[in-house]
Design a protein around this motif. Structure first.
Motif, mmCIF file in Angstrom:
data_model
loop_
_atom_site.group_PDB
_atom_site.id
_atom_site.type_symbol
_atom_site.label_atom_id
_atom_site.label_comp_id
_atom_site.label_asym_id
_atom_site.label_seq_id
_atom_site.Cartn_x
_atom_site.Cartn_y
_atom_site.Cartn_z
ATOM 1 N N CYS A 80 0.848 -1.189 0.000
ATOM 2 C CA CYS A 80 0.000 0.000 0.000
ATOM 3 C C CYS A 80 0.884 1.239 0.000
ATOM 4 C CB CYS A 80 -0.923 0.004 1.210
ATOM 5 S SG CYS A 80 -1.953 1.494 1.339
ATOM 6 N N ALA A 81 0.675 2.108 -0.976
ATOM 7 C CA ALA A 81 1.476 3.326 -1.106
ATOM 8 C C ALA A 81 0.924 4.483 -0.290
ATOM 9 C CB ALA A 81 1.570 3.729 -2.581
ATOM 10 N N GLY A 82 -0.073 4.215 0.564
ATOM 11 C CA GLY A 82 -0.658 5.273 1.383
ATOM 12 C C GLY A 82 -1.905 5.838 0.750
ATOM 13 N N GLY A 83 -2.212 7.085 1.075
ATOM 14 C CA GLY A 83 -3.382 7.737 0.498
ATOM 15 C C GLY A 83 -3.220 8.000 -0.982
ATOM 16 N N ALA A 119 6.845 8.754 4.125
ATOM 17 C CA ALA A 119 6.228 9.464 2.988
ATOM 18 C C ALA A 119 5.447 10.723 3.318
ATOM 19 C CB ALA A 119 5.329 8.519 2.180
ATOM 20 N N PHE A 120 4.898 10.855 4.510
ATOM 21 C CA PHE A 120 3.980 11.960 4.793
ATOM 22 C C PHE A 120 4.617 13.322 4.537
ATOM 23 C CE2 PHE A 120 2.112 8.641 7.595
ATOM 24 C CZ PHE A 120 0.840 8.629 7.047
ATOM 25 N N VAL A 121 5.830 13.522 5.024
ATOM 26 C CA VAL A 121 6.460 14.828 4.892
ATOM 27 C C VAL A 121 6.657 15.204 3.428
ATOM 28 C CG1 VAL A 121 8.864 14.012 4.970
ATOM 29 C CG2 VAL A 121 8.309 16.302 5.840
ATOM 30 N N ASN A 122 6.797 14.219 2.560
ATOM 31 C CA ASN A 122 7.023 14.480 1.129
ATOM 32 C C ASN A 122 5.806 15.096 0.444
ATOM 33 O OD1 ASN A 122 9.573 13.349 1.426
ATOM 34 N ND2 ASN A 122 8.914 11.317 0.747
ATOM 35 N N VAL A 123 4.629 14.908 1.047
ATOM 36 C CA VAL A 123 3.413 15.500 0.465
ATOM 37 C C VAL A 123 2.831 16.559 1.400
ATOM 38 C CG1 VAL A 123 2.830 13.550 -1.013
ATOM 39 C CG2 VAL A 123 2.043 13.563 1.351
ATOM 40 N N GLY A 124 3.651 17.043 2.331
ATOM 41 C CA GLY A 124 3.230 18.135 3.192
ATOM 42 C C GLY A 124 2.173 17.772 4.207
ATOM 43 N N LEU A 151 2.077 2.162 5.608
ATOM 44 C CA LEU A 151 3.060 1.797 6.622
ATOM 45 C C LEU A 151 2.402 1.740 7.994
ATOM 46 C CD1 LEU A 151 5.919 1.242 7.648
ATOM 47 C CD2 LEU A 151 6.324 3.713 7.633
ATOM 48 N N SER A 152 1.531 2.697 8.284
ATOM 49 C CA SER A 152 0.831 2.705 9.571
ATOM 50 C C SER A 152 0.024 1.430 9.757
ATOM 51 C CB SER A 152 -0.088 3.924 9.668
ATOM 52 O OG SER A 152 0.618 5.128 9.505
ATOM 53 N N LEU A 153 -0.716 1.015 8.740
ATOM 54 C CA LEU A 153 -1.523 -0.197 8.833
ATOM 55 C C LEU A 153 -0.641 -1.429 9.007
ATOM 56 C CD1 LEU A 153 -4.186 0.544 6.060
ATOM 57 C CD2 LEU A 153 -4.586 0.483 8.536
ATOM 58 N N ALA A 154 0.479 -1.457 8.304
ATOM 59 C CA ALA A 154 1.389 -2.601 8.427
ATOM 60 C C ALA A 154 1.964 -2.694 9.835
ATOM 61 C CB ALA A 154 2.512 -2.487 7.401
ATOM 62 N N ALA A 179 5.899 -1.485 -2.390
ATOM 63 C CA ALA A 179 5.698 -0.211 -1.711
ATOM 64 C C ALA A 179 4.917 -0.361 -0.410
ATOM 65 C CB ALA A 179 4.962 0.752 -2.640
ATOM 66 N N VAL A 180 5.499 0.166 0.668
ATOM 67 C CA VAL A 180 4.825 0.292 1.962
ATOM 68 C C VAL A 180 5.095 1.716 2.434
ATOM 69 C CG1 VAL A 180 4.626 -0.544 4.326
ATOM 70 C CG2 VAL A 180 5.186 -2.144 2.484
ATOM 71 N N ALA A 181 4.102 2.582 2.331
ATOM 72 C CA ALA A 181 4.347 3.999 2.577
ATOM 73 C C ALA A 181 3.123 4.664 3.196
ATOM 74 C CB ALA A 181 4.698 4.707 1.265
ATOM 75 N N GLY A 182 3.367 5.785 3.881
ATOM 76 C CA GLY A 182 2.291 6.592 4.419
ATOM 77 C C GLY A 182 1.355 5.798 5.314
ATOM 78 N N ALA A 183 0.051 5.949 5.080
ATOM 79 C CA ALA A 183 -0.930 5.216 5.866
ATOM 80 C C ALA A 183 -0.787 3.708 5.671
ATOM 81 C CB ALA A 183 -2.341 5.663 5.495
#
Length: 263
Positions: A62-65, A136-141, A116-119, A110-114
């Motif tokens: 999961c790549a996040g949102g 990843a979060f900081v990369n999208v502000g 990563l949180s779920l994992a 890919a394991v990123a953003g949300a």
């Protein structure tokens, strides 16, 4: 008719959940998040479910949102409403972490953003050697959601700041070295290794597993030693009254493998 965004399969007590948007690396949508939360709420109280495994379709977990959808979003509505909706969505992470049943994240790519949180919310994180992990979060502000702050801090301590503020891209070996994952396996063996672990857990004493998780969560959340001793005493005696304990004791004396019935 479009494919469902969350696939479900229950086999021998193991509920396999698959995030199903492989064309977008399983980026989360409101529909997918809602389905995941509702499914986990049911699984938490369904006696037929002994273990939950969360994975992703295709080559990524999961790549996040869905950032592309975020960029196209029009008027998002009042802030208070958005906060309420997001908080409700994030219950899926709490359920994975706190439900009285073992949970496993099975991740490749890919394991990123949300994602990563779920994992990290799961009790076990089994990954392919093709893992690519980042906050990843900081990369999208954005500052982070779905428990990212909680899970990173509890896994890494002060080093969580490095992952949150710099968002380095980690491969499987580095993620394992830092203690973010439980096991790294060859990509071709990911499903088999996860299935073996899930089967082992599903064959265990389910009520006892739930009490073990509750003790561990209490310790993780800052209970004092006296509070933990109180909880351990209550839960230990409660488990001693189960049929599974009696079966385990008999099996030990008779030198055989216990057959647990989750009661």
């Amino acid at each position: 008719m479009s494919d469902p965004q969350l696939l479900e399969r229950l086999e021998q007590g193991v509920l396999w959940l698959t995030l199903n948007r492989p064309e977008s690396r399983n980026a989360l949508t409101p529909e997918m998040i809602s389905q995941l939360r509702e499914t986990l709420e049911k699984a938490a109280v369904d006696p037929a479910v002994r273990v939950v495994v969360l994975g992703g379709a295709g080559k990524g977990f999961c790549a996040g949102g869905d950032v592309k959808a975020m960029a196209k979003r029009g008027d998002p509505g009042p802030m208070e409403q958005r906060v309420t909706e997001l908080r409700q969505s994030m219950e899926s992470a709490r359920l994975l972490h706190e439900m009285p049943k073992p949970t496993i994240a099975m991740a490749r790519g890919a394991v990123a953003g949300a994602g990563l949180s779920l994992a990290l919310a799961c009790d076990f994180l089994i990954v392919s050697d093709r893992l690519k992990l980042t906050s990843a979060f900081v990369n999208v502000g954005l500052s982070g959601d779905f428990g990212s702050t909680y899970f990173l801090t509890h896994r890494l301590g002060h080093r969580a700041r490095e992952l949150a503020l710099l968002s380095p891209l980690l491969d499987a070996a580095e993620a394992e070295r830092l203690g973010l994952v439980n096991r790294v396996v060859a990509d071709a063996e990911l499903e088999n290794v996860t299935a073996d672990l899930a089967a082992q857990l599903a064959a265990g004493p389910g009520l006892t597993q739930g009490h073990i998780k509750a003790n561990l969560n209490a310790a993780e959340q800052g209970a004092t030693l006296a509070q933990l001793l109180d909880q351990e005493a209550w839960r230990h005696i409660r488990c001693s009254l189960t049929e599974d304990h009696q079966e385990a004791a008999s099996a030990f004396v008779e030198k055989r493998t216990p057959q647990f019935r989750n009661r």
